[in-house]
Design a protein around this motif. Structure first.
Motif, PDB file in Angstrom:
ATOM      1  N   THR A  34       0.763  -1.238   0.130  1.00  0.00           N
ATOM      2  CA  THR A  34       0.058  -0.041   0.014  1.00  0.00           C
ATOM      3  C   THR A  34       0.722   1.183  -0.014  1.00  0.00           C
ATOM      4  O   THR A  34       0.610   2.122  -0.927  1.00  0.00           O
ATOM      5  N   THR A  59      -8.430  -1.791  -4.842  1.00  0.00           N
ATOM      6  CA  THR A  59      -8.053  -2.539  -3.678  1.00  0.00           C
ATOM      7  C   THR A  59      -9.038  -3.686  -3.464  1.00  0.00           C
ATOM      8  O   THR A  59     -10.223  -3.768  -3.983  1.00  0.00           O
ATOM      9  N   ASN A  62     -12.748  -1.740   1.250  1.00  0.00           N
ATOM     10  CA  ASN A  62     -13.012  -0.196   1.728  1.00  0.00           C
ATOM     11  C   ASN A  62     -11.799   0.152   2.331  1.00  0.00           C
ATOM     12  O   ASN A  62     -11.547   1.456   2.416  1.00  0.00           O
ATOM     13  N   ALA A  65      -8.776   0.898   0.768  1.00  0.00           N
ATOM     14  CA  ALA A  65      -9.127   2.260  -0.284  1.00  0.00           C
ATOM     15  C   ALA A  65      -9.024   3.264   0.475  1.00  0.00           C
ATOM     16  O   ALA A  65      -8.554   4.514   0.113  1.00  0.00           O
ATOM     17  N   ARG A  69      -6.385   6.543   0.148  1.00  0.00           N
ATOM     18  CA  ARG A  69      -6.823   7.804  -0.350  1.00  0.00           C
ATOM     19  C   ARG A  69      -6.179   8.808   0.746  1.00  0.00           C
ATOM     20  O   ARG A  69      -5.646  10.001   0.340  1.00  0.00           O
ATOM     21  N   MET A  89      -9.924   5.250  -7.476  1.00  0.00           N
ATOM     22  CA  MET A  89      -9.024   4.529  -6.477  1.00  0.00           C
ATOM     23  C   MET A  89     -10.430   3.807  -5.627  1.00  0.00           C
ATOM     24  O   MET A  89     -11.297   4.134  -5.220  1.00  0.00           O
ATOM     25  N   GLY A  90     -10.499   2.416  -5.378  1.00  0.00           N
ATOM     26  CA  GLY A  90     -11.376   1.895  -4.675  1.00  0.00           C
ATOM     27  C   GLY A  90     -11.503   0.319  -4.606  1.00  0.00           C
ATOM     28  O   GLY A  90     -10.549  -0.006  -5.430  1.00  0.00           O
ATOM     29  N   THR A  91     -12.415  -0.125  -4.100  1.00  0.00           N
ATOM     30  CA  THR A  91     -12.740  -1.710  -4.497  1.00  0.00           C
ATOM     31  C   THR A  91     -13.158  -1.758  -5.863  1.00  0.00           C
ATOM     32  O   THR A  91     -13.694  -0.637  -6.418  1.00  0.00           O
TER      33      THR A  91
END
Length: 149
Positions: A34, A59, A62, A65, A69, A89-91
């Motif tokens: 990460t 990712t 949550n 993510a 962020r 960016m996120g799931t």
């Protein structure tokens, strides 16, 4: 740029500044994936001029993510609650929902679409069956849901 490389080991630094085509980052749990990914995204945006909207970072959770962020915002000197500077960016699921909200109308999906969980789905099926006079004993709602799915 030095801030982006601070605290990284040699392999992580190499991944962050890699500029020769695609990069696959494979590492075990707790190895700093990460950290490396967020530093790489910050490097691409701040040092290489890559528009953040052209970066996709997927990712599994949550929580991951959110952490990415927050780290990225810190590295870029931005507010983590302001997502205008953020890459995609996120799931997988959150990214797909965002994409459908922005572009779904091109394929007939309104921006106001709703995602139903299993309980919601069962409620809708039961309501429709009742309106159509279909007995739940003859056709169990779960079976109807499975057939639809």
């Amino acid at each position: 740029m030095q801030q982006l490389l601070t605290g990284l080991n040699d392999a992580q630094r190499e991944a962050v500044v890699h500029n020769d085509g695609p990069l696959l980052l494979l590492a075990g749990a707790g190895s700093g994936k990460t950290k490396t990914l967020t530093h790489r995204i910050a490097y691409l945006v701040s040092e290489q001029g890559v528009p953040s909207h052209s970066i996709l970072a997927v990712t599994f959770t949550n929580k991951a993510a959110k952490e990415m962020r927050e780290r990225l915002a810190h590295l870029l000197g931005e507010n983590p609650n302001n997502r205008s500077f953020m890459p995609w960016m996120g799931t997988f699921h959150s990214i797909c929902v965002r994409l459908l909200r922005q572009e779904g109308e091109h394929i007939g999906i309104p921006r106001s679409f709703v995602i139903l969980d299993d309980g919601d789905r069962q409620s809708f099926i039961k309501q429709a069956m009742k309106q159509l006079g279909i007995s739940e004993k003859s056709y169990p709602p779960r079976s109807i849901g499975s057939a639809i799915s």
